[in-house]
Design a protein around this motif. Structure first.
Motif, PDB file in Angstrom:
ATOM      1  N   GLY A   1       0.799  -1.221   0.000  1.00 12.50           N
ATOM      2  CA  GLY A   1       0.000   0.000   0.000  1.00 12.50           C
ATOM      3  C   GLY A   1       0.829   1.267   0.000  1.00 12.50           C
ATOM      4  O   GLY A   1       0.289   2.360   0.034  1.00 12.50           O
ATOM      5  N   THR A   2       2.169   1.123  -0.015  1.00 15.04           N
ATOM      6  CA  THR A   2       3.004   2.330  -0.069  1.00 15.04           C
ATOM      7  C   THR A   2       3.944   2.292  -1.272  1.00 15.04           C
ATOM      8  O   THR A   2       4.717   3.216  -1.473  1.00 15.04           O
ATOM      9  CB  THR A   2       3.874   2.472   1.196  1.00 15.04           C
ATOM     10  OG1 THR A   2       4.831   1.412   1.204  1.00 15.04           O
ATOM     11  CG2 THR A   2       3.054   2.402   2.458  1.00 15.04           C
ATOM     12  N   THR A   3       3.899   1.214  -2.039  1.00 15.00           N
ATOM     13  CA  THR A   3       4.926   1.045  -3.068  1.00 15.00           C
ATOM     14  C   THR A   3       4.373   1.243  -4.476  1.00 15.00           C
ATOM     15  O   THR A   3       3.248   0.863  -4.780  1.00 15.00           O
ATOM     16  CB  THR A   3       5.549  -0.369  -2.968  1.00 15.00           C
ATOM     17  OG1 THR A   3       4.494  -1.330  -2.890  1.00 15.00           O
ATOM     18  CG2 THR A   3       6.425  -0.486  -1.750  1.00 15.00           C
ATOM     19  N   THR A   4       5.192   1.807  -5.315  1.00 14.44           N
ATOM     20  CA  THR A   4       4.835   2.000  -6.720  1.00 14.44           C
ATOM     21  C   THR A   4       5.549   0.948  -7.568  1.00 14.44           C
ATOM     22  O   THR A   4       6.416   0.213  -7.080  1.00 14.44           O
ATOM     23  CB  THR A   4       5.314   3.378  -7.200  1.00 14.44           C
ATOM     24  OG1 THR A   4       6.750   3.403  -7.110  1.00 14.44           O
ATOM     25  CG2 THR A   4       4.744   4.501  -6.346  1.00 14.44           C
ATOM     26  N   ALA A   5       5.216   0.932  -8.846  1.00 11.71           N
ATOM     27  CA  ALA A   5       5.913   0.036  -9.773  1.00 11.71           C
ATOM     28  C   ALA A   5       7.413   0.318  -9.734  1.00 11.71           C
ATOM     29  O   ALA A   5       8.238  -0.592  -9.762  1.00 11.71           O
ATOM     30  CB  ALA A   5       5.363   0.219 -11.185  1.00 11.71           C
ATOM     31  N   LEU A   6       7.753   1.605  -9.620  1.00 12.71           N
ATOM     32  CA  LEU A   6       9.167   1.980  -9.580  1.00 12.71           C
ATOM     33  C   LEU A   6       9.856   1.366  -8.363  1.00 12.71           C
ATOM     34  O   LEU A   6      10.938   0.796  -8.466  1.00 12.71           O
ATOM     35  CB  LEU A   6       9.275   3.508  -9.520  1.00 12.71           C
ATOM     36  CG  LEU A   6      10.685   4.089  -9.446  1.00 12.71           C
ATOM     37  CD1 LEU A   6      11.232   4.320 -10.843  1.00 12.71           C
ATOM     38  CD2 LEU A   6      10.685   5.403  -8.660  1.00 12.71           C
ATOM     39  N   ASN A   7       9.216   1.455  -7.201  1.00 11.78           N
ATOM     40  CA  ASN A   7       9.798   0.888  -5.989  1.00 11.78           C
ATOM     41  C   ASN A   7      10.035  -0.610  -6.141  1.00 11.78           C
ATOM     42  O   ASN A   7      10.976  -1.171  -5.610  1.00 11.78           O
ATOM     43  CB  ASN A   7       8.875   1.096  -4.783  1.00 11.78           C
ATOM     44  CG  ASN A   7       8.585   2.546  -4.461  1.00 11.78           C
ATOM     45  OD1 ASN A   7       7.489   2.888  -4.096  1.00 11.78           O
ATOM     46  ND2 ASN A   7       9.593   3.410  -4.613  1.00 11.78           N
ATOM     47  N   LEU A   8       9.137  -1.246  -6.876  1.00 13.64           N
ATOM     48  CA  LEU A   8       9.194  -2.704  -6.983  1.00 13.64           C
ATOM     49  C   LEU A   8      10.090  -3.150  -8.126  1.00 13.64           C
ATOM     50  O   LEU A   8      10.176  -4.337  -8.429  1.00 13.64           O
ATOM     51  CB  LEU A   8       7.776  -3.260  -7.181  1.00 13.64           C
ATOM     52  CG  LEU A   8       6.822  -2.982  -6.025  1.00 13.64           C
ATOM     53  CD1 LEU A   8       5.391  -3.327  -6.422  1.00 13.64           C
ATOM     54  CD2 LEU A   8       7.236  -3.767  -4.780  1.00 13.64           C
ATOM     55  N   GLY A   9      10.719  -2.184  -8.772  1.00 14.27           N
ATOM     56  CA  GLY A   9      11.601  -2.527  -9.882  1.00 14.27           C
ATOM     57  C   GLY A   9      10.846  -2.846 -11.150  1.00 14.27           C
ATOM     58  O   GLY A   9      11.350  -3.550 -12.024  1.00 14.27           O
ATOM     59  N   MET A  10       9.601  -2.376 -11.238  1.00 10.92           N
ATOM     60  CA  MET A  10       8.803  -2.704 -12.412  1.00 10.92           C
ATOM     61  C   MET A  10       8.356  -1.441 -13.151  1.00 10.92           C
ATOM     62  O   MET A  10       7.327  -1.439 -13.815  1.00 10.92           O
ATOM     63  CB  MET A  10       7.581  -3.525 -11.975  1.00 10.92           C
ATOM     64  CG  MET A  10       7.980  -4.862 -11.377  1.00 10.92           C
ATOM     65  SD  MET A  10       6.593  -5.980 -11.145  1.00 10.92           S
ATOM     66  CE  MET A  10       6.207  -5.718  -9.451  1.00 10.92           C
ATOM     67  N   ALA A  11       9.146  -0.370 -13.020  1.00 11.18           N
ATOM     68  CA  ALA A  11       8.761   0.908 -13.622  1.00 11.18           C
ATOM     69  C   ALA A  11       8.521   0.763 -15.116  1.00 11.18           C
ATOM     70  O   ALA A  11       7.609   1.391 -15.672  1.00 11.18           O
ATOM     71  CB  ALA A  11       9.847   1.950 -13.366  1.00 11.18           C
TER      72      ALA A  11
END
Lengths: 186, 984, 95, 321
Positions: B853-863
């Motif tokens: 609930g705090t992470t974006t695609a970028l945070n997850l390495g999926m930008a």
């Protein structure tokens, strides 16, 4: 023919039957189920297809209809078809053929468990389970309602016979709720 | 014989004698008694101690408004604190104990508080006990806490069951006194669906408490006859022992039925109490009125009670609190008490009426223009002091005093929607607000019609009105003629100059406290209430509020309606928490979802874990394994070495069909789906509109217009809701149909180098599973075991060569058994959620701990997955600068520098040499495990600019659990980074 | 509360999941020149009126319709209930 | 926290600050991980936190339903300095303190509008006349939307109803505050003996200050799930209060685009416990026109810029917090 044996939703080989007071509660494992959802602007064709399968009239909102194959309304332009599993295992395929691309059909046989309540004064049981107005719940009614946090379809077959379709994975919880309500009522 | 105060007549069944005990002493009463009436019959006046001053107290009322006579009822786990003697139906074997005392009821050590009453006035908490600073919590507060509270609970689990239920009606009638009965009869005869609910166990309301003539029968006989007719009507439901506790929105009422409280314990299978939710098209409040006391010095002694209650005890229960009684009144109603008790043979010491023109009696003395100014008797009333009109004071001995200050309409439900009660000068009381809950009408004393005939008329008329509005044809009732007295009352709240005169008997609020609140400027009614605690006791101020307001009005020189009144809130009377919870208790708090392999897993001795509503096998311990880590390591190693099987049915599965299904998925997922080939599966990431990752899963294309989408177990419901929102609200013209099929298919992951070989033994031979014809990410409808329809997906969460195979749920049990049997030659191993978690961490797959609930695609390495070439939910807002900073958190792997160190999830990461504080936080560990393949702990973490920090040594700190050591930032792909295994 | 479902009649609001302001139907065009500003307004800013409020309710324990309910936030009185898909179409949401 | 701890002596008023601790129960491994992270963050921020094992919890709270539960208790995160305060006393204490420092408190005086000229706020129109001010500070929790609407401002805030409940007075049973981690329920016991408890929002926008039955039932289910001893305890009263629910679950303490007009709101459920800190930071902003060190993140522009606030991220649906 495959060699796997189905079990019932309660996990047994044979369906469970409970007697308490004037009520019989029985697990009814023998339904083939398929959902039918009309494609965009194809409601009429879908209703005609359902009528071909169940008989003279498709069910209105809040109702079920049919004889050997029955249908009940589950949402806007959505129905569930039900038929005896033994003879209609491939109900969803038959439905697919009948709707001729006018509706989306999905097999739902394994998704639901079914319990039947038979007896007099079933209202005394149902009023402990869900907010259906039992005074206007007559043969032919089919209402989705919540029973102890479980979303169920409740069908009035006759004055003294009600069918409840609930999520299969929670069959044990639903059965417990039904049995408890019967014991509290009688 | 022992019931020395039992009179003749009444509605108790003298053939049924019931035994009970009070503070260990045995007594007897009769069927039809309440605990209060039975105690009075036995000459017991002292029943309780007050909350603050521990003053001796007796019963004040005969109903649910009782502030004093409260007990711990029953014993053991069924002990119920604060139970009113006035509403407790007597049963054989009843055990009652007095509460809130140290020592015995007649000698309570806490009564010392009464001597310090100057110190314990209103608001005393706030002005005292502050100094020295540490003393409040260490010294004063513990003392106050020990002394506070009323009854005590057993600390044991409540052994009884509760139910909830639902009722529908045309007309709900609340209260079965004269107004309610007349209304029910009118509506019942017209054929409307009627519910008549009353909190009492004998219906009829005041008809049972008064001596009334209804033409040629008594009022109570008329009630019996009317009820008999009502019970016989199939469209009328008469509910005794049922309190309507609240008026909620749109004609929904909550009501509590006390199903078994009049029994020693509930019958098997039956609830103790039942909470009804009543859906009413119309409703009629016929709740009557509550008598109010007059304040005078020491007006709280046992034996001093409301005059109407005294009449109830005499007429209904054939009981008098003493054989010589007096009455203190400001209205005609008080005289009735004297008349009725006199008729029952009780000696009337005098009637003291403040009005100089009070009606006289030929049977007993009436002191017109007199006032009771004090009372005497340590544990029970012995005498009263009367100020005579001339100024002389006369002492009069009596064992009980009935006080009547007038009647307050029971308007509580009418102000549950925050309407303020309105002043009715005619009866000197607050009546219902102009704006009450929609659909709630009022009749009888609750509306201020205090005469019996007025109540009958009002009830019938209101029912008549409702029937017409609801489309029924009403007929007019032939109402019996009865008492229709004119109301004569001279408002009188407190004797002049009194101080320790109780307004709120339970909370020990006196006239002096109201004066103090006034002096300290807590003069608004809301402040008055909170500062003095007036009306905040368990009786909810039913007998006390009015007096407090009136005195404040006098002090401020305002009229009572100018001072105003507080509003009432639900519940009407205190209601057991268990009843609101119904059956949803203990293990039944929420339903359980069982996977198709549940029975089989139980047979294997699996340990289960709650995952949302589901129970999933967490691991399968084998003989000789003493620690769960051993089992998990074995399951992981066996899977990676040969083949493992896991039930993955719990993943959400949504059938997406329609001509525009692909277009729809393109909008739901941030990555593209339009070009996905039939027979292929693709990983998809779903964003919320604000750009935060919502869920991930796969979509398998079974046909041009048919996809099966999977969701995580936890988000199955919310993702389906989100997709319905998109379908119905955002893109209503797309041809898309959605249906959940989570329950329809039993799905098993078969993972490991031997997965294909194993599956080939169950999949029917016409389906070619070779890598060429069924490569990684393939999907197909197939058949197994000689023709059973199934679905096969070649997807991998573990990083191994893996499949997920689905069969219709009824065959799920047979399928797991077949797979295990077919797997014997490969040592196929069932694995649970722990091993599943270990393998996905080893493979670096993000899951719930990363999609937190705090992470974006970028945070997850999926930008790069967020397509810029199309519109999808979340794509625009994920472009905001703050979500794309240089220092954004990135998902990385961690391994300990010293391989024997653990890496606990929830630890934070610091740069070496930096201070350990929030300002220098570099990120945190999201998921961690011990990797049996690598032989050390591994973890996934979100680290500031983590993707460019490979090889950096960070300091892992977890002050909460006491860890502080070094870890190395590594790739999150610990096993098979090139993905060779899953493509094998 | 009771929500008078346009297809099913009066149903207890407990069967529904509240989904917030009905302005969420009006999702901006991602290609409009000030799309970002429009999306920020769409996602975050609310009129939050004390009075009539158009809002979305999802019949989760029923027929899974999204409804647009116009309700007074000070009295809870409900003035109208419509199918959200109808409203969306009328408001010009095209696929 | 320190502001609470010294409040009573500061105000010479006993607000009954009672640090009997708060315990958040853990029911799953994932929750333990999340609470571990939170507990560590609390310690790194200078607060205290303690992770308790199931055994310790069972020993300290023998009446808790640890194992015979649908969601067994698997631990707990405790903050021993947490606790309860008597809310009326806090309001009265502050009012008295402010009054003594020369603040005029005008009761029953409703702001009916702002006087704004050339983008500058000059004062407020009220039901009792015009009040001019150099700086106008709005802090009207629950009514933020209604008030700022009078300045033609829309906010990332919705107003929701949150119910609270109190039981009859009981002899002491609960030492501190306990929250249920697998449902919506919290509970403490007041010095007077009543259990004070609550749970989830009703879930719809409302200014009506009253709730409905489904949430009452849901809260009591939570109560019975962890405290099966409470079955026979009676619920005495229920309230519905208005909550400013912000879109990301965090408050706003900031200047507005109108010169001289300041805003503090959107505290969701956390407003009361943050009262001293909220006031402190707001005063700093008002005095210096610059955000206080602790409140830098709580600005309007975070939505536009996509600046996430740590530990939150509940999305743009306030009812989902």
């Amino acid at each position: 023919m495959h060699d796997l044996t189905a079990n019932t939703a309660l996990g047994g080989a044979a369906p469970r039957v409970d007697h308490h007071g004037p009520v019989i509660l029985s697990e009814e494992p023998g339904f083939a189920l398929a959902s039918v959802s009309a494609r965009r602007d194809r409601q009429r064709a879908t209703v005609l297809a359902i009528r071909r399968m169940i008989g003279p009239s498709a069910p209105k909102t809040g109702h079920w209809a049919g004889d050997r194959v029955t249908a009940f309304c589950t949402g806007p332009e959505q129905w569930i078809l039900a038929a005896p599993y033994d003879s209609e295992e491939f109900l969803f395929e038959r439905a697919k053929r009948e709707v001729k691309g006018n509706a989306s059909v999905t097999e739902q046989t394994g998704a639901w468990c079914t319990f039947d309540l038979r007896g007099t004064d079933l209202a005394a049981v149902m009023e402990r389970l869900c907010p259906i107005n039992m005074a206007s719940f007559k043969a032919g009614s089919a209402i989705r309602s919540s029973i102890d946090h479980l979303s169920c379809f409740v069908l009035c077959r006759t004055k003294n016979h009600i069918s409840i379709f609930g999520p299969r994975s929670s069959a044990v919880s639903l059965h417990h709720s039904l049995l408890t309500a019967i014991q509290a009522a009688f | 014989m022992s019931q020395i105060n039992r009179l003749v007549g009444g509605q108790v069944d003298r053939d049924q004698t019931l035994n009970f005990t009070f503070d260990g002493k045995p007594y007897q009463g009769h069927a039809g008694d309440t605990l209060a009436s039975a105690l009075l019959a036995n000459g017991v006046r002292l029943m309780a101690r007050s909350f603050k001053y521990h003053r001796p107290r007796g019963v004040l009322t005969a109903g649910s408004e009782e502030p004093n006579a409260m007990f711990e009822l029953r014993d053991g786990a069924r002990r119920e604190p604060n139970t009113r003697a006035t509403t407790s139906e007597l049963f054989d074997g009843l055990i009652a104990k007095s509460q809130n005392k140290i020592g015995s009821l007649s000698f309570d050590f806490m009564a010392i508080n009464d001597q310090f009453s100057n110190f314990l006035t209103a608001g005393f908490y706030y002005k005292t006990f502050m100094w020295p600073a540490a003393f409040w919590e260490k010294v004063y507060e513990p003392i106050i806490r020990r002394a506070a509270g009323l009854g005590s609970i057993s600390l044991q689990d409540d052994p009884d069951d509760y139910d909830r239920g639902f009722l529908h009606c045309d007309l709900l009638i609340i209260g079965a006194g004269p107004a309610g009965l007349a209304a029910a009869l009118t509506a019942g005869r017209a054929g409307a669906q009627v519910i008549l609910a009353d909190e009492d166990f004998t219906l009829g309301g005041r008809l049972n408490s008064e001596r009334l003539n209804f033409a040629d029968q008594s009022g109570s006989d008329w009630a019996v006859q009317t009820l008999a007719e009502l019970v016989g009507l199939p469209n009328v439901r008469v509910m005794a022992r049922t309190t309507v506790l609240g008026a909620f929105d749109h004609g929904i009422y909550g009501a509590l039925e006390r199903v078994s409280d009049h029994l020693l314990q509930p019958a098997p299978g039956k609830p103790r109490q039942m909470l009804w939710r009543i859906y009413a098209k119309g409703s009629l409040l016929c709740a009557g009125a509550t008598e109010r006391p007059i304040a005078f010095e020491n007006n709280d002694r046992p034996g001093i009670m409301l005059a109407g209650a005294m009449r109830s005890y005499a007429n209904r229960w054939a009981v008098t609190p003493a054989n010589e009684v007096a009455v203190f009144t400001n209205n005609d109603d008080g005289h009735r008490t004297a008349t009725d008790l006199h008729a029952k043979g009780v000696s009337i010491a005098a009637v003291i009426d403040i009005r100089p023109d009070a009606p006289q009696s030929q049977h007993y003395e009436v002191i017109a223009g007199g006032q009771v100014i004090n009372s005497r008797g340590r544990l029970g009333l012995k005498s009263i002091d009367i100020a005579l009109p001339g100024g002389d004071i006369r002492r009069l001995s009596c064992g009980a005093l009935g006080v009547s200050g007038g009647w307050n309409p029971n308007v509580h439900l009418t102000s549950h929607h925050r309407g303020r009660p309105e002043w009715m000068p005619k009866i000197a009381a607050f009546g219902p607000p102009a704006e009450g809950p929609a659909g709630l009408r009022i009749a009888g004393a609750a509306k201020g019609d205090l005469s019996t005939a007025g109540a009958l008329r009002g009830g019938a008329e209101q029912a008549h009105g409702w029937l017409k509005d609801l489309g029924f044809t009403p007929t007019t009732l032939d109402l019996p003629e009865t008492e229709d007295a004119h109301i004569s009352i001279t408002p009188f709240w407190a004797v002049k100059g009194c101080k320790r005169a109780w307004l709120d008997q339970q909370n020990d609020v006196t006239v002096k406290d109201v004066e103090l609140a006034h002096k300290e400027n807590f003069i608004s009614v809301e402040h008055l209430k909170r500062y003095t605690t007036l009306g905040m006791a368990t009786d909810q101020g039913k007998t006390s509020n009015m007096g407090g307001l009136a005195i404040m009005a006098e002090l401020t020189g305002k009229a009572i309606p100018e001072v105003g009144t507080t509003i009432f809130r639900p519940p009407y009377t205190p209601t057991a928490i268990g009843a609101f919870a119904g059956r949803d208790q203990g293990k039944k708090f929420r339903p359980t979802r069982r996977t198709p392999s549940h029975v089989w897993a139980e047979e294997q001795g699996a340990v289960f874990v709650e995952v949302g509503m589901w129970l999933r096998a967490q691991w399968f311990p084998k003989e000789g394994e003493t620690d769960w880590r051993q089992s998990v390591a074995r399951e992981v190693l066996a899977t990676r070495k040969s083949v493992g099987i896991c039930d993955v049915t719990t993943l959400g599965k949504i059938d997406v069909q329609g001509a525009d299904a692909a277009i729809f998925l393109n909008k739901i997922y941030c990555n593209g789906f339009a070009k996905l080939a039939i027979g292929k599966t693709r990983y998809g990431l779903m964003l919320r509109e604000d750009g935060i990752a919502m869920d991930d899963g796969t979509a398998a294309r079974l046909a041009a217009d048919h996809f099966v989408v999977t969701t995580t177990t936890a988000n199955a419901v919310s993702v389906f809701r989100h997709m319905e929102f998109a379908r119905q609200c955002l893109w209503p013209n797309l041809d898309v149909q959605l249906i959940s099929t989570t329950e329809a298919w039993a799905q098993y992951a078969v993972a490991g180098p031997n997965a294909r070989q194993l599956l080939q033994k169950v999949v029917d031979p016409e389906f070619d599973l070779s890598n060429d014809s069924f490569p990684f990410m393939a999907c197909a409808n197939i058949t197994v075991c000689g023709g059973l329809r199934a679905r096969l997906f070649r997807i991998s969460f573990s990083g191994e060569l893996a499949y997920e195979i689905a069969v219709p749920t009824p065959y799920g049990d047979a399928m797991i058994r077949r797979l295990m049997q077919a797997g014997i030659e490969f040592d196929a191993t069932p694995y649970g959620t722990e091993a599943l978690g270990v393998m996905r961490i080893e493979k670096g797959h993000a899951a719930g701990s990363e999609l937190n609930g705090t992470t974006t695609a970028l945070n997850l390495g999926m930008a790069r997955m967020v397509s810029k070439a199309k519109d999808s939910i979340g794509s625009t807002l994920s472009e905001r600068s703050g979500l794309n900073g240089e220092d954004a958190l990135k998902l990385v792997g961690l391994r300990p520098v010293n391989f024997s160190d653990p890496i606990p999830a929830g630890s934070h990461l610091m740069r070496k040499g930096d201070p350990v504080d929030a300002a220098h936080d570099q990120g945190y560990v999201t998921s961690a495990c011990f990797s049996p393949n690598l032989g050390h702990a591994i973890a996934l973490a979100l680290v500031t600019s983590g993707d460019s920090r490979m090889g950096e040594i960070l300091r892992l700190v977890s002050p909460l659990t006491g860890f502080d050591h070094d870890v190395e930032v590594v790739s999150a792909h610990f096993i098979d980074p090139e993905g060779e295994r899953l493509r094998a | 509360m009771i929500i008078n479902h346009p297809l099913l009649g009066p149903r207890d609001s407990a069967e529904f999941t509240y989904m917030g302001d009905a302005k969420q139907i009006d999702r901006p065009d991602w290609q409009s020149p000030n799309a970002l500003a429009q999306f920020i307004d769409y996602a975050y800013m609310r009129d939050n009126p004390a009075g009539a409020h158009r809002e979305l309710w999802y019949h989760e324990q029923g027929d899974r319709s999204f409804l647009v309910v116009t309700r007074d936030t000070t009295t809870h009185e409900i003035f109208s209930v419509e199918l959200a898909s109808d409203v969306a179409r009328i408001q010009g949401r095209i696929a | 926290m320190k502001l609470w701890e010294g409040l009573e002596q500061d105000l010479n008023y006993n607000a009954m600050v009672s640090q009997r601790g708060i315990l958040n129960l853990i029911h799953s491994d994932a929750q333990r991980d999340a609470f571990t992270r939170r507990g560590n963050a609390m310690i790194l921020n200078g607060a205290d936190a303690d992770l308790l094992s199931t055994e310790i919890i069972q020993k300290r709270y023998p009446f808790l339903n640890v194992s015979n539960a649908r969601f067994p208790i698997k631990g707990g995160l405790a903050q021993h300095r947490g606790g309860t305060v008597r809310h009326d006393a806090v309001a009265w204490g502050y009012a008295r303190g402010a009054d003594q420092m020369g603040v005029d408190i005008i009761q029953n005086c409703e702001v009916t509008g702002f006087r704004i000229k050339g983008g500058e706020c000059l004062g407020v129109e009220t039901s009792r006349g015009y009040v001019a001010g150099g700086k106008i500070a709005a802090c009207v929790a629950g009514s933020s939307g209604r008030l700022m609407g009078k300045a033609n401002m829309r906010l990332p805030i919705e107003s929701h109803v949150l119910q609270a409940f109190v039981s009859e007075g009981l002899k002491p049973v609960l030492p501190g505050v306990i929250t249920f981690g697998a449902g919506h329920f919290y509970c403490s016991q007041s010095d007077k003996g009543g259990l004070v408890f609550g749970g989830d929002l009703d879930g719809y926008n409302s200014y009506a200050q009253r709730g409905n039955l489904p949430v009452v039932e849901d809260v009591c289910e939570g109560a019975m799930a962890i405290f099966p001893m409470l079955g026979r305890v009676r619920l005495l009263r229920m309230w519905g209060g208005i909550m400013d629910m912000s879109m990301d679950g965090s408050p706003i303490i900031d200047r507005t685009h109108i010169e001289g007009l300041y805003f503090n709101g959107g505290w969701c459920y956390g407003g009361f416990k943050a009262t001293p800190a909220s006031g402190w930071c707001y005063a700093h902003l008002l005095a210096t026109d610059a955000p206080h060190e602790f409140a830098k993140a709580y600005r309007f522009d975070r939505f536009e810029k996509g600046l996430m606030i740590d530990e939150k991220g509940v999305g743009n649906n306030p009812q989902l917090h």
